[in-house]
Design an enzyme around this catalytic site. Structure first.
Site, PDB file in Angstrom:
ATOM      1  N   CYS A  58     -25.411  28.638 -27.114  1.00  0.00           N
ATOM      2  CA  CYS A  58     -25.917  27.759 -26.057  1.00  0.00           C
ATOM      3  C   CYS A  58     -26.271  28.535 -24.785  1.00  0.00           C
ATOM      4  CB  CYS A  58     -24.855  26.718 -25.740  1.00  0.00           C
ATOM      5  SG  CYS A  58     -25.197  25.757 -24.257  1.00  0.00           S
ATOM      6  N   TRP A  91     -19.523  19.687 -31.710  1.00  0.00           N
ATOM      7  CA  TRP A  91     -19.007  21.055 -31.721  1.00  0.00           C
ATOM      8  C   TRP A  91     -17.621  21.075 -32.380  1.00  0.00           C
ATOM      9  CZ3 TRP A  91     -22.574  24.469 -30.955  1.00  0.00           C
ATOM     10  CH2 TRP A  91     -23.597  24.259 -30.017  1.00  0.00           C
ATOM     11  N   ARG A 127     -23.303  12.776 -24.732  1.00  0.00           N
ATOM     12  CA  ARG A 127     -23.252  13.895 -25.677  1.00  0.00           C
ATOM     13  C   ARG A 127     -22.110  14.812 -25.301  1.00  0.00           C
ATOM     14  NH1 ARG A 127     -27.188  17.542 -25.529  1.00  0.00           N
ATOM     15  NH2 ARG A 127     -28.243  16.631 -23.747  1.00  0.00           N
ATOM     16  N   THR A 129     -20.894  18.153 -24.756  1.00  0.00           N
ATOM     17  CA  THR A 129     -21.583  19.418 -24.549  1.00  0.00           C
ATOM     18  C   THR A 129     -20.645  20.559 -24.168  1.00  0.00           C
ATOM     19  OG1 THR A 129     -21.935  18.888 -22.214  1.00  0.00           O
ATOM     20  CG2 THR A 129     -23.670  18.220 -23.757  1.00  0.00           C
ATOM     21  N   VAL A 130     -21.110  21.775 -24.407  1.00  0.00           N
ATOM     22  CA  VAL A 130     -20.508  22.997 -23.891  1.00  0.00           C
ATOM     23  C   VAL A 130     -21.415  23.492 -22.751  1.00  0.00           C
ATOM     24  CG1 VAL A 130     -19.324  23.824 -25.985  1.00  0.00           C
ATOM     25  CG2 VAL A 130     -21.764  24.296 -25.684  1.00  0.00           C
ATOM     26  N   GLU A 145     -20.515  21.264 -16.251  1.00  0.00           N
ATOM     27  CA  GLU A 145     -21.861  21.583 -15.783  1.00  0.00           C
ATOM     28  C   GLU A 145     -21.958  23.077 -15.488  1.00  0.00           C
ATOM     29  OE1 GLU A 145     -25.391  22.328 -14.758  1.00  0.00           O
ATOM     30  OE2 GLU A 145     -24.879  20.397 -15.704  1.00  0.00           O
ATOM     31  N   TYR A 193     -36.704  23.357 -24.255  1.00  0.00           N
ATOM     32  CA  TYR A 193     -36.168  22.165 -24.946  1.00  0.00           C
ATOM     33  C   TYR A 193     -37.159  21.013 -24.859  1.00  0.00           C
ATOM     34  CZ  TYR A 193     -31.554  24.212 -25.657  1.00  0.00           C
ATOM     35  OH  TYR A 193     -30.522  25.006 -26.097  1.00  0.00           O
TER      36      TYR A 193
HETATM   37  N1  LIG Z   1     -26.314  20.559 -18.049  1.00  0.00           N
HETATM   38  C1  LIG Z   1     -25.369  21.056 -19.000  1.00  0.00           C
HETATM   39  C2  LIG Z   1     -26.052  21.139 -20.367  1.00  0.00           C
HETATM   40  C3  LIG Z   1     -25.106  21.532 -21.465  1.00  0.00           C
HETATM   41  C4  LIG Z   1     -25.711  21.297 -22.856  1.00  0.00           C
HETATM   42  O1  LIG Z   1     -26.601  20.455 -23.031  1.00  0.00           O
HETATM   43  N2  LIG Z   1     -25.216  22.059 -23.870  1.00  0.00           N
HETATM   44  C5  LIG Z   1     -25.713  21.841 -25.219  1.00  0.00           C
HETATM   45  C6  LIG Z   1     -25.768  23.103 -26.029  1.00  0.00           C
HETATM   46  S1  LIG Z   1     -27.064  24.147 -25.666  1.00  0.00           S
HETATM   47  C7  LIG Z   1     -24.747  20.943 -25.992  1.00  0.00           C
HETATM   48  O2  LIG Z   1     -23.564  21.117 -25.926  1.00  0.00           O
HETATM   49  N3  LIG Z   1     -25.316  20.010 -26.783  1.00  0.00           N
HETATM   50  C8  LIG Z   1     -24.494  19.149 -27.564  1.00  0.00           C
HETATM   51  C9  LIG Z   1     -25.302  18.086 -28.235  1.00  0.00           C
HETATM   52  O3  LIG Z   1     -26.512  18.141 -28.074  1.00  0.00           O
HETATM   53  O4  LIG Z   1     -24.717  17.261 -28.919  1.00  0.00           O
HETATM   54  C10 LIG Z   1     -24.908  22.432 -18.532  1.00  0.00           C
HETATM   55  O5  LIG Z   1     -25.721  23.172 -17.976  1.00  0.00           O
HETATM   56  O6  LIG Z   1     -23.752  22.749 -18.726  1.00  0.00           O
END
Ligand SMILES: N[C@@H](CCC(=O)N[C@@H](CS)C(=O)NCC(=O)O)C(=O)O
Length: 322
Positions: A58, A91, A127, A129-130, A145, A193
């Site tokens: 990521c 994840w 979602r 997210t990491v 974030e 993206y």
């Molecule tokens: N704005 C967040 C975006 C984080 C993000 O979108 N990470 C993606 C991976 S690249 C994620 O975890 N996606 C999980 C999903 O799409 O279910 C940041 O900068 O931390």
């Protein structure tokens, strides 16, 4: 739609992030507390208290992994790397097939990162997210974030860091850095993206045109200076690098960002190698995790989940920008 099918919560949140015109509009991160050196935020910087959950695939999480390494915070903030392959459960803490393998959760024995989100807010339906900056004392997510997590790692742990002298957001360059971030995030970091997840020709054409206009602009900018703001590496460079190292291996093919490769740019390509060859950077970049994640996690874009063998790239070729 791109990577989620079936009933998982993120499938619903994905549909919320696609406009009727077929544009991808990324969700806002939900947890936005701050760790501060003096603890005035309620989250004081302490050794061993915070833990980073991240993916090496990521670009957002990799910002935080890089800062932890460059600032010398490996003994202060723990790190767990998830499996780059993400399915409907989100994840996961498992070895998987990648090199290096994904990792088990050392703190709670969790199977999925979603458990950290539920532990923090049982109502969370966005979602998962990491990156996640987790607080072991209060048992909750402090911040998810990346743009805020790297600001904290840049200054708030300096009393504990091996390299407190490194400041990637210096006061005299903040206006320039903020202006560059405001240009680069929508057009490039998120632009790839917007191009890759677009579900209409119109939305794709708009995103990819913005993307290459911005890349061309930066190539011109880098014809007269070593880094984006001059001779010092800043936050703006590191944020850009996360997209540049993924561009030719993934975004050119998988996200159809193929007007040019980074390798075709006179200044951007040696600049990318210059940053990549800085001490500590390469070890935070895994092309196995990067390619495996994108090519196996988006069946809407790559139904076969085949991971391409190429491209062959010499990241150690002398950059000549010294
Ligand atoms: N704005 C967040 C975006 C984080 C993000 O979108 N990470 C993606 C991976 S690249 C994620 O975890 N996606 C999980 C999903 O799409 O279910 C940041 O900068 O931390």
């Amino acid at each position: 739609m791109s990577n989620e099918s079936g009933g998982s919560p993120s499938a619903a949140s994905w549909s919320r992030e696609m406009s009727p015109r077929g544009e991808f509009a990324r969700q806002n991160s939900a947890f936005r507390d701050r760790v501060t050196a003096d603890g005035s935020s309620g989250f004081p910087a302490e050794a061993g208290r915070y833990h980073l959950y991240a993916s090496l695939a990521c670009p957002w999480a990799s910002r935080a992994v890089l800062y932890r390494r460059l600032k010398g915070l490996e003994d202060v903030i723990g790190l767990t790397i998830v499996d780059p392959y993400r399915d409907d459960d989100g994840w996961a803490f498992r070895a998987g097939e990648s090199q290096p393998p994904g990792e088990a959760d050392p703190l709670h024995g969790w199977s999925f990162l979603s458990e950290a989100y539920r532990a923090t807010d049982p109502e969370f339906d966005g979602r998962v997210t990491v990156p996640v900056l987790w607080d072991t004392k209060t048992g909750r997510i402090v911040n998810n974030e990346s743009s805020e997590v790297i600001r904290m790692l840049n200054t708030e742990f300096d009393a504990l860091a091996k390299h407190p002298e490194l400041d990637f957001y210096p006061a005299d360059l903040r206006d320039q850095i903020d202006a560059l971030n405001d240009r680069i995030y929508p057009a490039i970091n998120n632009g790839v993206y917007r191009s890759g997840f677009a579900t209409s020709q119109e939305a794709y054409d708009e995103a990819v045109t913005d993307l290459f206009a911005a890349l061309d602009e930066l190539d011109e900018r880098l014809s007269s200076r070593r880094y984006l703001t001059g001779d010092r590496i800043t936050e703006a460079d590191w944020r850009l690098l996360m997209t540049l190292v993924r561009f030719d291996p993934v975004y050119v093919g998988h996200f159809k960002c193929n007007l040019r490769r980074i390798a075709d740019y006179e200044h951007l390509w040696p600049y990318t190698r210059d940053l990549y060859q800085q001490p500590g950077v390469a070890e935070t970049v895994s092309f196995d995790h990067i390619k495996r994640h994108y090519y196996t996690t988006h069946p809407g874009i790559n139904p076969t989940r085949i991971i391409p063998q190429g491209p062959i790239i010499d990241w150690d070729e002398p950059h000549g920008r010294g």
